[in-house]
Design an enzyme around this catalytic site. Structure first.
Site, PDB file in Angstrom:
ATOM      1  N   CYS A 130       0.839  -1.198   0.000  1.00 24.39           N
ATOM      2  CA  CYS A 130       0.000   0.000   0.000  1.00 24.39           C
ATOM      3  C   CYS A 130       0.878   1.254   0.000  1.00 24.39           C
ATOM      4  O   CYS A 130       0.655   2.193  -0.778  1.00 24.39           O
ATOM      5  CB  CYS A 130      -0.929  -0.001   1.206  1.00 24.39           C
ATOM      6  SG  CYS A 130      -2.141   1.343   1.214  1.00 24.39           S
ATOM      7  N   CYS A 131       1.887   1.271   0.872  1.00 24.26           N
ATOM      8  CA  CYS A 131       2.807   2.409   0.909  1.00 24.26           C
ATOM      9  C   CYS A 131       3.575   2.546  -0.401  1.00 24.26           C
ATOM     10  O   CYS A 131       3.837   3.658  -0.869  1.00 24.26           O
ATOM     11  CB  CYS A 131       3.802   2.246   2.065  1.00 24.26           C
ATOM     12  SG  CYS A 131       3.099   2.532   3.715  1.00 24.26           S
ATOM     13  N   CYS A 212      -1.264   8.293   7.156  1.00 24.60           N
ATOM     14  CA  CYS A 212      -2.579   7.939   6.637  1.00 24.60           C
ATOM     15  C   CYS A 212      -3.504   7.528   7.784  1.00 24.60           C
ATOM     16  O   CYS A 212      -3.078   6.884   8.745  1.00 24.60           O
ATOM     17  CB  CYS A 212      -2.459   6.810   5.627  1.00 24.60           C
ATOM     18  SG  CYS A 212      -1.568   7.277   4.124  1.00 24.60           S
ATOM     19  N   CYS A 215      -3.714   3.847   9.260  1.00 28.15           N
ATOM     20  CA  CYS A 215      -2.495   3.293   9.853  1.00 28.15           C
ATOM     21  C   CYS A 215      -1.904   4.196  10.938  1.00 28.15           C
ATOM     22  O   CYS A 215      -0.733   4.059  11.289  1.00 28.15           O
ATOM     23  CB  CYS A 215      -1.449   3.048   8.759  1.00 28.15           C
ATOM     24  SG  CYS A 215      -1.986   1.887   7.485  1.00 28.15           S
ATOM     25  N   CYS A 238       7.573   4.010   5.784  1.00 29.42           N
ATOM     26  CA  CYS A 238       6.727   3.774   4.614  1.00 29.42           C
ATOM     27  C   CYS A 238       7.528   3.273   3.418  1.00 29.42           C
ATOM     28  O   CYS A 238       6.960   2.767   2.461  1.00 29.42           O
ATOM     29  CB  CYS A 238       5.971   5.040   4.239  1.00 29.42           C
ATOM     30  SG  CYS A 238       7.038   6.410   3.732  1.00 29.42           S
TER      31      CYS A 238
END
Length: 424
Positions: A130-131, A212, A215, A238
């Site tokens: 995702c990062c 985010c 998280c 990240c």
């Protein structure tokens, strides 16, 4: 507003640059934060420096330094699509308060998000990927345009950052500048008070490091400021940062170093290699070996996450025929000096089974093989061989006109007489 730079700046590879970084840290180790930034912007990287800011809990301090040195310095904000509403409002607050005139939001590629995170829940199952999609990928082409970039990292934030210097040489020979490296938590808070800087709306609620929304959590008294990031996971960064000691995260990989070739370009690969001990019922973005799938079929089919299937020479793809649609990608391995069974598997998938998702070739993938692989249905290639990489980039793969095993009605079999070598 257009991006300040239009073309990548080639990074130098002079071995003396590493020694130069040591010299910089020696000369400016005792300099205050604004002095470090001014030195970087006006002496070391004139017109070649960008700021990367999260607009998080402490970001006002770094951005205040930017406003003092040069409010027109380009500032990049990674707008991941997952930020708190308060953070997006804070971006506008700081721009107005500090007079910053060159702030850019970087968004993830919509096609990458659609392909790899269609439900928006990748953060929950695979936060690293995702990062990568939402932060590392959008930032890479920007940092490639500059000889250096500025971060707001500080030594006190985590033990991994405890050796952070003012200047770093990144893995792609660019200079990373950390003006706040020696700031303590007390220094940060006092600076904000002394200069009347607006506080992030969530800071007073216990959010000491803000990324985010999914998280990020509140930090308890006594915890390090980043304890609320990816809580409960073995994850500290990240992925966009790499320190000289290698302890924080992997180096940023320039776009030209991606190994997955698909749709005419080397792109980020969301899939990871299968590892011993992986749980077929819960893994995400892994190519499950066929033998593991067959032994754990129910668990794999019930796994809600995106998965691929791995085929090696000797595997019978026929054994998984009924379940092929379950997989977003099928990787077929081509070990060096082996037979052509991988080509046959590709043709089975594309022609007999009508498999319409990604068919990728992995292993010993070379430029003379790729035209043949494409004929057999392959549409993605994992390539580490540098001459093959360049051949793909420059579109100069070898052409094949005659075939021993023609496909369809347009290919001419070898041995056909010249006057018959015309497709009818």
């Amino acid at each position: 507003m257009a991006l300040p730079k239009l073309a990548p700046v080639p990074a130098g590879h002079d071995k003396l640059r590493a020694l130069g970084i040591l010299a910089l840290n020696g000369m400016f180790d005792e300099m205050d934060a604004v002095g470090v930034l001014r030195q970087a912007a006006s002496e070391i990287l004139v017109g070649d420096l960008a700021i990367v800011s999260s607009f998080g809990a402490d970001s006002a301090v770094l951005l205040h330094l930017v406003a003092q040195v040069d409010p027109s310095l380009p500032v990049y904000f990674l707008e991941t699509g997952k930020h708190f509403r308060e953070t997006l409002d804070y971006v506008e607050t700081l721009k107005k308060h500090l007079g910053l005139i060159n702030v850019h939001a970087l968004h993830p590629n919509s096609e990458d998000v659609k392909r790899f995170d269609p439900k928006g829940d990748l953060w929950e199952t695979d936060p690293d990927s995702c990062c990568h999609i939402r932060k590392t990928e959008p930032l890479e082409p920007v940092t490639e345009q500059y000889g250096g970039w500025v971060t707001g990292r500080k030594r006190f934030q985590t033990k991994e950052r405890g050796v952070l210097p003012h200047f770093e040489l990144t893995s792609d020979d660019r200079i990373k500048v950390n003006p706040l490296a020696y700031f303590t938590d007390a220094d940060v808070n006092q600076y904000k008070i002394d200069h009347g800087l607006p506080e992030h709306p969530l800071f007073a609620k216990g959010y000491k490091s803000i990324g985010c929304a999914p998280c990020t959590s509140v930090v308890a008294e006594g915890e390090d400021p980043r304890a609320g990031r990816w809580r409960g996971l073995n994850k500290k960064e990240c992925g966009i940062h790499f320190d000289f000691n290698g302890a924080i995260a992997k180096p940023m990989t320039a776009a030209t170093k991606h190994t997955l070739w698909k749709d005419g370009a080397f792109i980020a690969d969301p899939f990871h290699e299968w590892a011993e001990g992986d749980d077929p019922a819960s893994v995400s973005y892994k190519h499950v070996p066929l033998s593991v799938f067959l032994a754990n079929r129910d668990a794999v089919l019930a796994n809600p996450h995106p998965l691929g299937l791995l085929i090696v020479p000797g595997d019978r793809i026929e054994d998984a025929e009924a379940d092929l649609a379950r997989f977003a990608s099928i990787a077929i391995k081509f070990p060096a000096f082996t037979d052509g069974r991988g080509y046959s598997v590709g043709r089975l998938l594309a022609e007999r089974y009508g498999y319409g998702n990604e068919i990728r070739a992995i292993g010993d993938v070379l430029q003379d093989q790729i035209p043949l692989m494409r004929r057999c249905g392959f549409n993605a290639f994992v390539v580490s061989h540098e001459p093959t990489r360049q051949a793909l980039i420059e579109n100069r793969l070898p052409e094949v006109a005659l075939f021993y095993q023609p496909v369809g009605i347009t290919e001419v079999p070898a041995g056909t007489r010249p006057f018959l070598r015309r497709a009818h």
